[in-house]
Design an enzyme around this catalytic site. Structure first.
Site, mmCIF file in Angstrom:
data_model
loop_
_atom_site.group_PDB
_atom_site.id
_atom_site.type_symbol
_atom_site.label_atom_id
_atom_site.label_comp_id
_atom_site.label_asym_id
_atom_site.label_seq_id
_atom_site.Cartn_x
_atom_site.Cartn_y
_atom_site.Cartn_z
ATOM 1 N N GLY A 123 -0.353 0.087 1.618
ATOM 2 C CA GLY A 123 0.708 0.866 1.315
ATOM 3 C C GLY A 123 1.758 0.044 0.562
ATOM 4 O O GLY A 123 2.833 0.275 0.607
ATOM 5 N N MET B 4 -7.553 7.300 -0.023
ATOM 6 C CA MET B 4 -8.920 7.205 -0.365
ATOM 7 C C MET B 4 -9.875 8.462 -0.037
ATOM 8 O O MET B 4 -11.065 8.350 -0.206
ATOM 9 C CB MET B 4 -9.459 6.124 0.236
ATOM 10 C CG MET B 4 -8.896 4.735 0.019
ATOM 11 S SD MET B 4 -8.779 4.309 -1.886
ATOM 12 C CE MET B 4 -10.317 4.082 -2.093
ATOM 13 N N ARG B 5 -9.371 9.648 0.062
ATOM 14 C CA ARG B 5 -10.219 10.621 0.159
ATOM 15 C C ARG B 5 -10.092 11.538 -0.876
ATOM 16 O O ARG B 5 -8.967 12.044 -1.429
ATOM 17 C CB ARG B 5 -9.648 11.715 1.499
ATOM 18 C CG ARG B 5 -9.813 10.903 2.755
ATOM 19 C CD ARG B 5 -11.437 10.299 3.133
ATOM 20 N NE ARG B 5 -12.213 11.395 3.165
ATOM 21 C CZ ARG B 5 -13.518 11.399 3.807
ATOM 22 N NH1 ARG B 5 -14.102 10.037 3.581
ATOM 23 N NH2 ARG B 5 -14.468 12.138 3.946
ATOM 24 N N LEU C 11 -10.063 15.249 -2.634
ATOM 25 C CA LEU C 11 -9.370 16.231 -2.521
ATOM 26 C C LEU C 11 -9.993 17.652 -2.997
ATOM 27 O O LEU C 11 -10.307 17.297 -4.292
ATOM 28 C CB LEU C 11 -7.897 16.153 -2.611
ATOM 29 C CG LEU C 11 -7.112 15.127 -1.986
ATOM 30 C CD1 LEU C 11 -5.770 14.834 -2.434
ATOM 31 C CD2 LEU C 11 -6.836 15.519 -0.551
ATOM 32 N N ASN D 64 -1.198 10.551 -8.606
ATOM 33 C CA ASN D 64 -2.174 9.565 -8.064
ATOM 34 C C ASN D 64 -1.800 8.206 -9.157
ATOM 35 O O ASN D 64 -1.445 8.243 -10.060
ATOM 36 C CB ASN D 64 -3.360 10.099 -8.100
ATOM 37 C CG ASN D 64 -4.441 8.860 -7.551
ATOM 38 O OD1 ASN D 64 -4.270 8.185 -6.686
ATOM 39 N ND2 ASN D 64 -5.455 8.464 -8.540
ATOM 40 N N HIS E 45 -3.858 5.051 -9.962
ATOM 41 C CA HIS E 45 -5.413 4.693 -10.175
ATOM 42 C C HIS E 45 -5.483 3.267 -10.833
ATOM 43 O O HIS E 45 -4.951 3.019 -11.873
ATOM 44 C CB HIS E 45 -6.344 5.702 -10.838
ATOM 45 C CG HIS E 45 -7.691 5.156 -10.970
ATOM 46 N ND1 HIS E 45 -8.774 5.266 -9.925
ATOM 47 C CD2 HIS E 45 -8.550 4.615 -12.079
ATOM 48 C CE1 HIS E 45 -9.850 4.802 -10.357
ATOM 49 N NE2 HIS E 45 -9.747 4.499 -11.430
ATOM 50 N N GLN F 192 1.612 -4.663 -11.407
ATOM 51 C CA GLN F 192 2.066 -3.663 -12.407
ATOM 52 C C GLN F 192 2.108 -2.328 -11.805
ATOM 53 O O GLN F 192 3.008 -1.597 -12.255
ATOM 54 C CB GLN F 192 1.103 -3.616 -13.914
ATOM 55 C CG GLN F 192 1.361 -5.154 -14.539
ATOM 56 C CD GLN F 192 2.849 -5.586 -14.786
ATOM 57 O OE1 GLN F 192 3.349 -4.690 -15.131
ATOM 58 N NE2 GLN F 192 3.078 -6.946 -14.417
#
Ligand code: NHR
Ligand code: GAR
Length: 210
Positions: free
Chosen positions: A12, A86-87, A89, A103, A105, A169
């Protein structure tokens, strides 16, 4: 004031960076698919509502997605923020939040979608790597790009040192993207990102070496 919900699976730190930015919106809840996610305790310590929804307790992905959507909707957010979630969708879940789900990434998309991005970047020998905030679409790591940050790949990098440089970053760009959305300056129009009133190169940041 706009409301947002954060979905996490682990530590987190991106969630913490968003909290630390002192945004004007309200975090209505933090939800984790992993009951042991360290980030849940950090959010709870800030007095934020936390929910653990263990994906292993559901018969299939569709059942988990439905329960997750029901939980999110209880908090009536304007924005859903995937922060190390981490799932994968499903399509109907994603459509429900289309245009209001982000999101982050850990690569310069469209390079290196999916998992193990830092290993992939080292294997490919790229000299620049980075992170991307994008609107979530049904196709994994494929949505319209909001903001990116680039970092150099150094000769002695391991996946760990590179990940740490990228993560620093991430903590700069994710709060920025969330702030734009909460201020009502950022939206998706016909699948393209629209940002009001940004004088700098909109949504692109080249960050120096950490
Ligand atoms: N869902 C959709 N539809 N679209 C995206 O762009 C999504 C998404 C769900 C998560 C985050 C993503 C990333 O930034 C994300 C983007 C998990 C996996 C994965 O393979 C891949 C990409 C991302 C998140 N997860 C495994 C799964 O079976 C489980 C891995 C684990 O639990 O450690 O779902 O990279
Ligand atoms: C971050 O590097 C994020 O970009 C990445 O996981 C880390 C989560 O860190 N996300 C993914 O790989 C999504 N598949 P955090 O929990 O400390 O924010």
């Amino acid at each position: 004031m706009k409301r947002y919900v954060i979905l996490i699976s682990g530590r987190g730190s991106n969630m913490e960076a968003i909290f630390a930015a002192g945004l004007s919106g309200q975090c209505a809840a933090v939800i984790s698919n992993r009951p042991d996610a360290a980030g849940l305790a950090h959010a709870a310590a800030r007095g934020i509502t936390t929910v653990a929804l263990d994906h292993r307790a559901f018969a299939d992905r569709a059942a988990f997605d439905a329960a997750l959507a029901a939980e999110i909707d209880r908090h009536a957010p304007d924005l859903v923020v995937l922060a190390g979630f981490m799932r994968v969708l499903g399509e109907s879940f994603v459509r429900r939040y289309q245009g209001r789900m982000f999101n982050i990434h850990p690569s310069l998309l469209p390079c290196f979608p999916g998992l193990c991005t830092h290993e992939a970047a080292l294997a490919a020998g790229v000299k620049l790597h980075g992170a991307t905030v994008h609107f979530v679409t049904p196709v994994l790591d494929d949505g319209p790009i909001v903001i990116q940050a680039a970092v150099p790949v150094l000769p002695d990098d391991s996946a760990e040192t590179l990940a740490a440089r990228v993560l620093a970053q991430e903590h700069v760009i994710y709060p920025r993207a969330v702030r734009w959305f909460l201020e009502g300056r950022l939206r998706l129009v016909d699948g393209r990102v629209q940002l009001d009133g940004e004088t700098q190169a909109s949504g692109a940041l080249i960050a120096p070496a950490a």
